[in-house]
Scaffold this motif. Structure first.
Motif, PDB file in Angstrom:
ATOM      1  N   GLU A   1       0.912  -1.066   0.105  1.00  0.00           N
ATOM      2  CA  GLU A   1       0.047   0.028  -0.117  1.00  0.00           C
ATOM      3  C   GLU A   1       0.854   1.394   0.056  1.00  0.00           C
ATOM      4  O   GLU A   1       0.550   1.948   1.042  1.00  0.00           O
ATOM      5  N   MET A   2       1.798   1.316  -0.833  1.00  0.00           N
ATOM      6  CA  MET A   2       2.798   2.329  -0.955  1.00  0.00           C
ATOM      7  C   MET A   2       3.308   2.681  -2.271  1.00  0.00           C
ATOM      8  O   MET A   2       3.159   1.491  -3.210  1.00  0.00           O
ATOM      9  N   SER A   3       3.623   3.569  -2.933  1.00  0.00           N
ATOM     10  CA  SER A   3       4.195   3.985  -4.138  1.00  0.00           C
ATOM     11  C   SER A   3       5.568   3.297  -4.411  1.00  0.00           C
ATOM     12  O   SER A   3       6.341   3.141  -3.648  1.00  0.00           O
ATOM     13  N   LYS A   4       5.831   3.012  -5.680  1.00  0.00           N
ATOM     14  CA  LYS A   4       7.192   2.570  -6.129  1.00  0.00           C
ATOM     15  C   LYS A   4       8.294   3.411  -5.501  1.00  0.00           C
ATOM     16  O   LYS A   4       9.409   3.059  -4.870  1.00  0.00           O
ATOM     17  N   LYS A   5       8.137   4.843  -5.620  1.00  0.00           N
ATOM     18  CA  LYS A   5       9.170   5.855  -5.250  1.00  0.00           C
ATOM     19  C   LYS A   5       9.348   5.667  -3.709  1.00  0.00           C
ATOM     20  O   LYS A   5      10.398   5.862  -3.466  1.00  0.00           O
ATOM     21  N   THR A   6       8.289   5.567  -3.002  1.00  0.00           N
ATOM     22  CA  THR A   6       8.163   5.263  -1.319  1.00  0.00           C
ATOM     23  C   THR A   6       8.828   4.290  -1.236  1.00  0.00           C
ATOM     24  O   THR A   6       9.563   4.205  -0.126  1.00  0.00           O
ATOM     25  N   PHE A   7       8.533   3.233  -1.817  1.00  0.00           N
ATOM     26  CA  PHE A   7       9.041   2.022  -1.557  1.00  0.00           C
ATOM     27  C   PHE A   7      10.865   1.831  -1.459  1.00  0.00           C
ATOM     28  O   PHE A   7      11.707   1.422  -0.833  1.00  0.00           O
ATOM     29  N   LYS A   8      11.123   2.527  -2.791  1.00  0.00           N
ATOM     30  CA  LYS A   8      12.640   2.746  -3.041  1.00  0.00           C
ATOM     31  C   LYS A   8      13.328   3.428  -1.970  1.00  0.00           C
ATOM     32  O   LYS A   8      14.409   3.144  -1.564  1.00  0.00           O
ATOM     33  N   LYS A   9      12.675   4.519  -1.542  1.00  0.00           N
ATOM     34  CA  LYS A   9      13.234   5.419  -0.715  1.00  0.00           C
ATOM     35  C   LYS A   9      13.406   4.374   0.739  1.00  0.00           C
ATOM     36  O   LYS A   9      14.280   4.626   1.448  1.00  0.00           O
ATOM     37  N   ALA A  10      12.417   3.657   1.035  1.00  0.00           N
ATOM     38  CA  ALA A  10      12.224   3.030   2.321  1.00  0.00           C
ATOM     39  C   ALA A  10      13.450   1.849   2.140  1.00  0.00           C
ATOM     40  O   ALA A  10      14.227   1.735   3.191  1.00  0.00           O
ATOM     41  N   ILE A  11      13.294   0.964   1.226  1.00  0.00           N
ATOM     42  CA  ILE A  11      14.532   0.046   1.294  1.00  0.00           C
ATOM     43  C   ILE A  11      15.820   0.544   1.244  1.00  0.00           C
ATOM     44  O   ILE A  11      16.789   0.069   1.532  1.00  0.00           O
ATOM     45  N   GLY A  12      16.078   1.762   0.547  1.00  0.00           N
ATOM     46  CA  GLY A  12      17.150   2.360   0.337  1.00  0.00           C
ATOM     47  C   GLY A  12      17.932   2.754   1.632  1.00  0.00           C
ATOM     48  O   GLY A  12      19.080   2.565   2.033  1.00  0.00           O
ATOM     49  N   THR A  13      16.693   3.204   2.713  1.00  0.00           N
ATOM     50  CA  THR A  13      17.189   3.591   4.056  1.00  0.00           C
ATOM     51  C   THR A  13      17.784   2.288   4.784  1.00  0.00           C
ATOM     52  O   THR A  13      18.677   2.266   5.635  1.00  0.00           O
ATOM     53  N   LEU A  14      16.864   1.200   4.693  1.00  0.00           N
ATOM     54  CA  LEU A  14      17.332  -0.068   5.322  1.00  0.00           C
ATOM     55  C   LEU A  14      18.652  -0.571   5.003  1.00  0.00           C
ATOM     56  O   LEU A  14      19.462  -1.353   5.451  1.00  0.00           O
ATOM     57  N   TYR A  15      18.731  -0.379   3.479  1.00  0.00           N
ATOM     58  CA  TYR A  15      19.980  -0.851   2.783  1.00  0.00           C
ATOM     59  C   TYR A  15      21.547  -0.156   3.553  1.00  0.00           C
ATOM     60  O   TYR A  15      22.386  -0.990   3.671  1.00  0.00           O
ATOM     61  N   LYS A  16      21.148   1.087   3.502  1.00  0.00           N
ATOM     62  CA  LYS A  16      22.171   1.953   4.022  1.00  0.00           C
ATOM     63  C   LYS A  16      22.633   1.463   5.440  1.00  0.00           C
ATOM     64  O   LYS A  16      23.658   1.697   5.811  1.00  0.00           O
ATOM     65  N   GLN A  17      21.615   1.110   6.113  1.00  0.00           N
ATOM     66  CA  GLN A  17      21.881   0.574   7.573  1.00  0.00           C
ATOM     67  C   GLN A  17      22.103  -0.645   7.863  1.00  0.00           C
ATOM     68  O   GLN A  17      22.078  -1.419   8.750  1.00  0.00           O
TER      69      GLN A  17
END
Length: 277
Positions: free
Chosen positions: A248-264
């Motif tokens: 229930e989120m856009s692809k843009k939001t999803f990419k930002k979310a997994i980008g944050t998790l990947y950096k951490q």
């Protein structure tokens, strides 16, 4: 003063054959009929009641809880339509009247309608109106960009879904910002995405810009932790519709979310999806 269409805290003045007579601090009296009298009570004791007009247009107190109060919005069911208008179920013995002149679209028995309840100054009666926009005002806004707001889903439009903001203003959620099923009458939390020059409000259901990265990253983490093997079959190459359906989120939001998790270093991104580390 006894307020019609709202809750009142009144003193028990005296008992009668009809019930209890209650009074406010100014000595104004109203009857609490026998069917609502509590099993035990004391004279001069205070009691909270809802006050409205009975079938003979007299103020009467009840202990029932209505589905809507005066100067409020709610989704109500139409019980019947007569030659003078519609009658709505608002949880009380006497139904709430909605004249034809206050119907945005002609009501039908069994239908559900978002209405506003107000006190008609000419008749002194509580009346419902499905023309909700006329009770909203965007001239003097009490919100600003990024504010968290309370929403009531009002009615659809060609651009998306109109919403009532903080019971005061009219806002719009654009179709591209809707990532879950919402229906008229739903009460939600949202955020002011933009205040336009004409004071129109753009609303979203998730936080804006950098403000929404962290909550959505938490959502992805929770989904990974809840999965059987710490895996979600989605990545930055996934179809936007698949992401919308699953999270229930856009692809843009999803990419930002997994980008944050990947950096951490909390996840790893593979061709078949993302894995919890």
């Amino acid at each position: 003063m006894i307020h019609i269409g709202d809750y009142n805290v009144l003193e028990i003045l005296r008992e009668s054959e009809q019930g209890l007579y209650l009074a406010d601090k100014e000595g104004n009296e109203v009857l609490l009929p026998n069917r609502y009298v509590p099993e035990s009570f004391k004279i001069w004791e205070e009691i909270e009641v809802f006050v409205y007009l009975d079938n003979e247009e007299r103020p009467v107190a009840v202990t029932d809880e209505p589905f809507i109060l005066r100067d409020d919005f709610a989704l109500l069911r139409c019980n019947q339509v007569t030659e003078i208008g519609a009658f709505l179920d608002w949880g009380l013995v006497k139904e709430l009247f909605c004249p034809f002149s206050e119907q945005a679209f002609k009501m039908k028995a069994g239908g559900w309608y978002l209405v506003y309840c107000y006190l008609d100054e000419q008749t002194g009666r509580l009346v419902a109106s499905s023309k909700t926009n006329r009770f909203l005002d965007n001239k003097d806004l009490t919100v600003q960009q990024f504010d968290e707001v309370d929403l009531i889903v009002s009615h659809p439009s060609d651009l998306g879904m109109n919403v009532i903001v903080n019971d005061k203003h009219l806002g719009l959620i654009f179709s591209e910002d809707i990532f879950k099923d919402i229906s008229v009458g739903d009460r939600l939390k949202g955020f002011v995405k933009k205040v336009r020059e004409d004071n129109k409000l753009d609303i979203v259901l998730g936080k804006i810009g950098y403000r929404k990265i962290e909550p959505n990253a938490d959502l992805v983490m929770q989904r990974l932790e809840d999965s059987r093997d710490g895996f979600i079959p989605l990545n930055d190459k996934s179809n936007p519709d698949d992401i919308k359906r699953e999270l229930e989120m856009s692809k843009k939001t999803f990419k930002k979310a997994i980008g944050t998790l990947y950096k951490q270093r909390l996840i790893k991104i593979e061709n078949d999806g993302i894995y919890l580390i």
